[in-house]
Motif scaffolding. Structure first.
Motif, PDB file in Angstrom:
ATOM      1  N   ALA A   4     -36.537  10.500  14.589  1.00 26.10           N
ATOM      2  CA  ALA A   4     -38.115  10.959  13.536  1.00 26.10           C
ATOM      3  C   ALA A   4     -38.221  12.437  13.227  1.00 26.10           C
ATOM      4  O   ALA A   4     -36.957  13.181  13.137  1.00 26.10           O
ATOM      5  CB  ALA A   4     -39.109  11.283  14.956  1.00 26.10           C
ATOM      6  N   ILE A   5     -39.793  12.583  13.076  1.00 28.08           N
ATOM      7  CA  ILE A   5     -39.645  13.715  12.239  1.00 28.08           C
ATOM      8  C   ILE A   5     -41.016  14.674  13.537  1.00 28.08           C
ATOM      9  O   ILE A   5     -42.117  14.457  13.122  1.00 28.08           O
ATOM     10  CB  ILE A   5     -39.930  14.000  10.940  1.00 28.08           C
ATOM     11  CG1 ILE A   5     -39.182  12.629  10.086  1.00 28.08           C
ATOM     12  CG2 ILE A   5     -40.326  15.274  10.069  1.00 28.08           C
ATOM     13  CD1 ILE A   5     -39.273  13.105   8.343  1.00 28.08           C
ATOM     14  N   ILE A 160     -36.843   9.194  21.121  1.00 34.11           N
ATOM     15  CA  ILE A 160     -35.832   9.447  19.627  1.00 34.11           C
ATOM     16  C   ILE A 160     -34.208  10.807  19.815  1.00 34.11           C
ATOM     17  O   ILE A 160     -33.914  10.458  21.503  1.00 34.11           O
ATOM     18  CB  ILE A 160     -37.007  10.546  19.192  1.00 34.11           C
ATOM     19  CG1 ILE A 160     -38.549  10.067  18.976  1.00 34.11           C
ATOM     20  CG2 ILE A 160     -36.262  11.048  18.093  1.00 34.11           C
ATOM     21  CD1 ILE A 160     -39.197  11.170  18.468  1.00 34.11           C
ATOM     22  N   VAL A 161     -33.439   9.505  19.372  1.00 36.23           N
ATOM     23  CA  VAL A 161     -32.046  10.105  19.779  1.00 36.23           C
ATOM     24  C   VAL A 161     -31.725  11.181  18.562  1.00 36.23           C
ATOM     25  O   VAL A 161     -30.155  12.286  18.934  1.00 36.23           O
ATOM     26  CB  VAL A 161     -30.994   9.218  20.092  1.00 36.23           C
ATOM     27  CG1 VAL A 161     -31.474   8.235  21.506  1.00 36.23           C
ATOM     28  CG2 VAL A 161     -31.644   8.122  18.321  1.00 36.23           C
ATOM     29  N   SER A 162     -32.756  11.322  17.369  1.00 37.21           N
ATOM     30  CA  SER A 162     -32.033  11.622  16.147  1.00 37.21           C
ATOM     31  C   SER A 162     -33.001  11.903  15.466  1.00 37.21           C
ATOM     32  O   SER A 162     -34.284  11.477  15.324  1.00 37.21           O
ATOM     33  CB  SER A 162     -30.664  11.091  15.638  1.00 37.21           C
ATOM     34  OG  SER A 162     -31.736   9.851  14.920  1.00 37.21           O
ATOM     35  N   GLY A 163     -33.106  13.163  14.726  1.00 38.15           N
ATOM     36  CA  GLY A 163     -34.056  13.533  13.444  1.00 38.15           C
ATOM     37  C   GLY A 163     -34.213  14.786  13.150  1.00 38.15           C
ATOM     38  O   GLY A 163     -33.077  15.646  13.193  1.00 38.15           O
ATOM     39  N   PHE A 164     -35.629  15.548  12.871  1.00 36.47           N
ATOM     40  CA  PHE A 164     -35.653  16.929  12.245  1.00 36.47           C
ATOM     41  C   PHE A 164     -36.979  17.550  12.896  1.00 36.47           C
ATOM     42  O   PHE A 164     -37.858  16.244  13.680  1.00 36.47           O
ATOM     43  CB  PHE A 164     -36.181  16.385  11.203  1.00 36.47           C
ATOM     44  CG  PHE A 164     -34.581  15.102   9.852  1.00 36.47           C
ATOM     45  CD1 PHE A 164     -33.823  16.425   9.362  1.00 36.47           C
ATOM     46  CD2 PHE A 164     -34.862  14.382  10.367  1.00 36.47           C
ATOM     47  CE1 PHE A 164     -33.014  15.317   8.228  1.00 36.47           C
ATOM     48  CE2 PHE A 164     -34.529  13.295   9.033  1.00 36.47           C
ATOM     49  CZ  PHE A 164     -33.278  13.915   9.005  1.00 36.47           C
ATOM     50  N   VAL A 165     -36.504  18.377  12.893  1.00 38.04           N
ATOM     51  CA  VAL A 165     -38.038  19.113  13.421  1.00 38.04           C
ATOM     52  C   VAL A 165     -38.119  20.441  11.520  1.00 38.04           C
ATOM     53  O   VAL A 165     -37.237  21.310  10.940  1.00 38.04           O
ATOM     54  CB  VAL A 165     -37.798  20.567  14.740  1.00 38.04           C
ATOM     55  CG1 VAL A 165     -38.185  21.433  15.076  1.00 38.04           C
ATOM     56  CG2 VAL A 165     -37.456  20.042  15.834  1.00 38.04           C
ATOM     57  N   ILE A 182     -32.218  18.572  13.506  1.00 37.05           N
ATOM     58  CA  ILE A 182     -31.558  18.910  12.157  1.00 37.05           C
ATOM     59  C   ILE A 182     -33.074  19.693  11.672  1.00 37.05           C
ATOM     60  O   ILE A 182     -33.679  19.399  11.411  1.00 37.05           O
ATOM     61  CB  ILE A 182     -31.436  17.890  11.041  1.00 37.05           C
ATOM     62  CG1 ILE A 182     -30.348  17.088  11.575  1.00 37.05           C
ATOM     63  CG2 ILE A 182     -31.781  18.557   9.871  1.00 37.05           C
ATOM     64  CD1 ILE A 182     -30.127  16.003  10.361  1.00 37.05           C
ATOM     65  N   PRO A 183     -32.517  21.236  11.735  1.00 38.21           N
ATOM     66  CA  PRO A 183     -33.906  22.468  11.987  1.00 38.21           C
ATOM     67  C   PRO A 183     -34.307  22.625   9.566  1.00 38.21           C
ATOM     68  O   PRO A 183     -33.172  22.697   9.339  1.00 38.21           O
ATOM     69  CB  PRO A 183     -33.597  23.524  12.259  1.00 38.21           C
ATOM     70  CG  PRO A 183     -31.813  23.389  11.940  1.00 38.21           C
ATOM     71  CD  PRO A 183     -31.349  21.837  12.418  1.00 38.21           C
TER      72      PRO A 183
END
Length: 223
Positions: A4-5, A160-165, A182-183
């Motif tokens: 997710a983002i 959610i197990v991975s993604g971006f902020v 991932i920032p």
């Protein structure tokens, strides 16, 4: 596995600077009329601390006032912000809408913000962001006002197990790192480059996010 983002709102999606000054000016005029403030409105001070939880904002802006007066000031300020939004005086950053639409085709999108719920909903409604945003989360629901915990809550509720902020302040970058995401930093109005050094990417234009996120997706597919 769901990726997710998660976006910040103020200074990332929404140009808060467009409504900040008039809403803050009205709030401090209210304080002046009630003999609770003298002198100019501390607009520059607010700009410096933009992005921190609102209880910290009012302790910084009104250090000599009681908690009761700070709470009343914040209530007045929130009402002024929402009125400015409903008048159409705010705006999203350039190309936010088409970028969100594009990203939503591949990822669920969420908002994690230090803004209050009613304020965030005013923005969501004004720009019909529900079209692409799966959930809008306010720091209100976290007693400690810790944004890392707010992001953690989104991850747990939506598996959610991975993604971006994506955000513009240190709290956004730290929320990503603390949750193994991932920032990505946006260098817009309130961003301070010193705070963004730990981000893996810094973007100057919102559509750059599409290529950055696409790169990670290609890596996962190829891996």
């Amino acid at each position: 596995m769901q990726t997710a983002i998660i976006f910040d709102m103020d200074g990332t999606l929404f140009q808060t600077n467009l409504i900040l000054e008039p809403a803050l000016e009205r709030t401090f005029e209210y304080l002046r009329q009630n003999n609770l403030w003298s002198g100019a409105t501390p607009i520059e001070k607010y700009r410096e601390i933009m992005g921190v939880p609102l209880n910290v904002v009012w302790k910084s802006l009104c250090p000599d006032h009681s908690d009761k007066i700070r709470e009343k000031s914040n209530q007045y300020f929130q009402a002024a912000l929402i009125e400015e939004i409903r008048k159409g005086n705010g705006a999203l950053y350039d190309n936010v809408l088409p970028t969100l639409q594009s990203l939503s085709e591949s990822y669920p999108l969420f908002i994690a913000s230090n803004g209050e719920t009613a304020y965030l909903q005013a923005i969501m409604s004004a720009y019909n962001l529900e079209r692409w945003i799966k959930g809008c989360y306010s720091i209100d629901i976290i007693p400690s006002k810790n944004k890392s915990l707010l992001v953690e809550r989104i991850l747990k509720e939506h598996n959610i197990v991975s993604g971006f902020v994506v955000g513009d302040r240190a709290s956004d970058i730290n929320a990503a790192i603390d949750n193994n995401l991932i920032p990505i930093a946006v260098n817009f109005d309130f961003a301070q480059l010193e705070e963004l050094k730990k981000a893996q990417h810094i973007v100057e234009q919102f559509p750059q996010l599409i290529d950055i996120v696409k790169t990670y997706r290609i890596q996962v597919l190829e891996g």
